[in-house]
Write a protein that holds these residues in place. Structure first.
Motif, PDB file in Angstrom:
ATOM      1  N   GLU A 106       6.145   2.945  11.373  1.00 18.57           N
ATOM      2  CA  GLU A 106       6.299   3.921   9.956  1.00 18.57           C
ATOM      3  C   GLU A 106       7.740   4.777  10.696  1.00 18.57           C
ATOM      4  OE1 GLU A 106       2.347   4.616   7.985  1.00 18.57           O
ATOM      5  OE2 GLU A 106       2.497   2.469   8.518  1.00 18.57           O
ATOM      6  N   ASP A 107       7.469   5.709  11.639  1.00 17.48           N
ATOM      7  CA  ASP A 107       8.006   6.207  11.947  1.00 17.48           C
ATOM      8  C   ASP A 107       9.804   5.944  11.703  1.00 17.48           C
ATOM      9  OD1 ASP A 107       5.976   8.860  12.482  1.00 17.48           O
ATOM     10  OD2 ASP A 107       5.423   7.899  14.225  1.00 17.48           O
ATOM     11  N   SER A 108       9.985   4.660  12.299  1.00 14.30           N
ATOM     12  CA  SER A 108      10.830   4.725  12.980  1.00 14.30           C
ATOM     13  C   SER A 108      11.977   3.973  11.269  1.00 14.30           C
ATOM     14  CB  SER A 108      11.236   3.511  13.237  1.00 14.30           C
ATOM     15  OG  SER A 108      11.019   3.232  14.849  1.00 14.30           O
ATOM     16  N   PHE A 109      10.905   3.494  10.674  1.00 14.35           N
ATOM     17  CA  PHE A 109      11.889   3.636   8.913  1.00 14.35           C
ATOM     18  C   PHE A 109      11.271   4.370   7.236  1.00 14.35           C
ATOM     19  CE2 PHE A 109      12.188  -0.074  11.542  1.00 14.35           C
ATOM     20  CZ  PHE A 109      13.706  -0.673  11.146  1.00 14.35           C
TER      21      PHE A 109
ATOM     22  N   GLU B 126       0.575  -1.539   0.359  1.00 11.09           N
ATOM     23  CA  GLU B 126       0.005  -0.084  -0.070  1.00 11.09           C
ATOM     24  C   GLU B 126       1.154   1.315  -0.388  1.00 11.09           C
ATOM     25  OE1 GLU B 126      -2.294  -0.455   3.171  1.00 11.09           O
ATOM     26  OE2 GLU B 126      -3.404  -1.678   2.913  1.00 11.09           O
ATOM     27  N   LEU B 127       2.259   1.536   0.813  1.00 12.92           N
ATOM     28  CA  LEU B 127       3.055   2.372   1.232  1.00 12.92           C
ATOM     29  C   LEU B 127       3.305   2.790  -0.192  1.00 12.92           C
ATOM     30  CD1 LEU B 127       3.654   2.685   4.812  1.00 12.92           C
ATOM     31  CD2 LEU B 127       2.716   3.485   4.035  1.00 12.92           C
ATOM     32  N   CYS B 128       4.195   2.222  -0.809  1.00 10.95           N
ATOM     33  CA  CYS B 128       5.340   1.519  -2.071  1.00 10.95           C
ATOM     34  C   CYS B 128       5.092   1.004  -3.298  1.00 10.95           C
ATOM     35  CB  CYS B 128       6.325   0.389  -1.304  1.00 10.95           C
ATOM     36  SG  CYS B 128       7.171   2.151   0.621  1.00 10.95           S
TER      37      CYS B 128
ATOM     38  N   ILE C 261      11.125   3.183   4.149  1.00 12.17           N
ATOM     39  CA  ILE C 261       9.873   3.050   3.345  1.00 12.17           C
ATOM     40  C   ILE C 261      10.004   4.260   1.721  1.00 12.17           C
ATOM     41  CG2 ILE C 261       7.292   3.900   2.976  1.00 12.17           C
ATOM     42  CD1 ILE C 261       7.985   3.023   5.949  1.00 12.17           C
ATOM     43  N   GLN C 262      10.022   5.446   2.315  1.00 11.99           N
ATOM     44  CA  GLN C 262       9.997   6.726   0.820  1.00 11.99           C
ATOM     45  C   GLN C 262      11.164   6.324  -0.011  1.00 11.99           C
ATOM     46  OE1 GLN C 262      10.741  10.009   3.572  1.00 11.99           O
ATOM     47  NE2 GLN C 262       9.289  10.818   3.489  1.00 11.99           N
TER      48      GLN C 262
ATOM     49  N   ASP D 261      12.581  -6.199   3.474  1.00 12.07           N
ATOM     50  CA  ASP D 261      13.469  -6.328   4.793  1.00 12.07           C
ATOM     51  C   ASP D 261      12.687  -5.393   5.366  1.00 12.07           C
ATOM     52  OD1 ASP D 261      16.023  -7.380   4.086  1.00 12.07           O
ATOM     53  OD2 ASP D 261      16.935  -5.425   3.363  1.00 12.07           O
ATOM     54  N   LEU D 262      12.009  -4.765   4.728  1.00 14.45           N
ATOM     55  CA  LEU D 262      10.606  -3.966   5.151  1.00 14.45           C
ATOM     56  C   LEU D 262       9.523  -4.698   5.650  1.00 14.45           C
ATOM     57  CD1 LEU D 262      10.634  -0.950   2.505  1.00 14.45           C
ATOM     58  CD2 LEU D 262      11.143  -0.775   4.939  1.00 14.45           C
TER      59      LEU D 262
END
Length: 97
Positions: free
Chosen positions: A73-76, A40-42, A80-81, A55-56
């Motif tokens: 999500e804050d840590s990675f 969904e994010l990527c 992610i981006q 890895d994610l």
């Protein structure tokens, strides 16, 4: 429905030093949930070919397993981006988006 290959489950268990098979169904559900969220994010990716995506998925699953999912999500965020950017389709300079 997303299916996580047994090899990926075993790789995750090895990474987490889980030797028992008693949690396999739960770990499968967690891996599927993580794969779906990273997708969904990527964007869509092949879990077995994209090591950054795998890895994610593994890291998100680790956070979920340790009841710390709200911090993932804050840590990675930067990873992610970066991975999401890698998944963007290439566009020729003269093409319109």
């Amino acid at each position: 429905m997303t299916v996580i290959p047994d090899e990926v489950l075993e790789e995750f268990k090895e990474r987490m030093k889980i030797t028992s098979n008693s949690e396999d169904k739960n770990l499968q559900r967690m891996l599927v949930s993580s794969f779906n969220r990273i997708t969904e994010l990527c964007g869509d990716f092949d879990l077995e070919r994209e090591s950054s995506g795998k890895d994610l998925v593994f890291e998100r699953t680790r956070f979920m397993y340790n009841d710390a999912l709200e911090y993932f999500e804050d840590s990675f965020l930067s990873l992610i981006q970066s991975f999401a950017f890698e998944q963007l389709p290439e566009v020729e300079p003269d093409e319109k988006i």
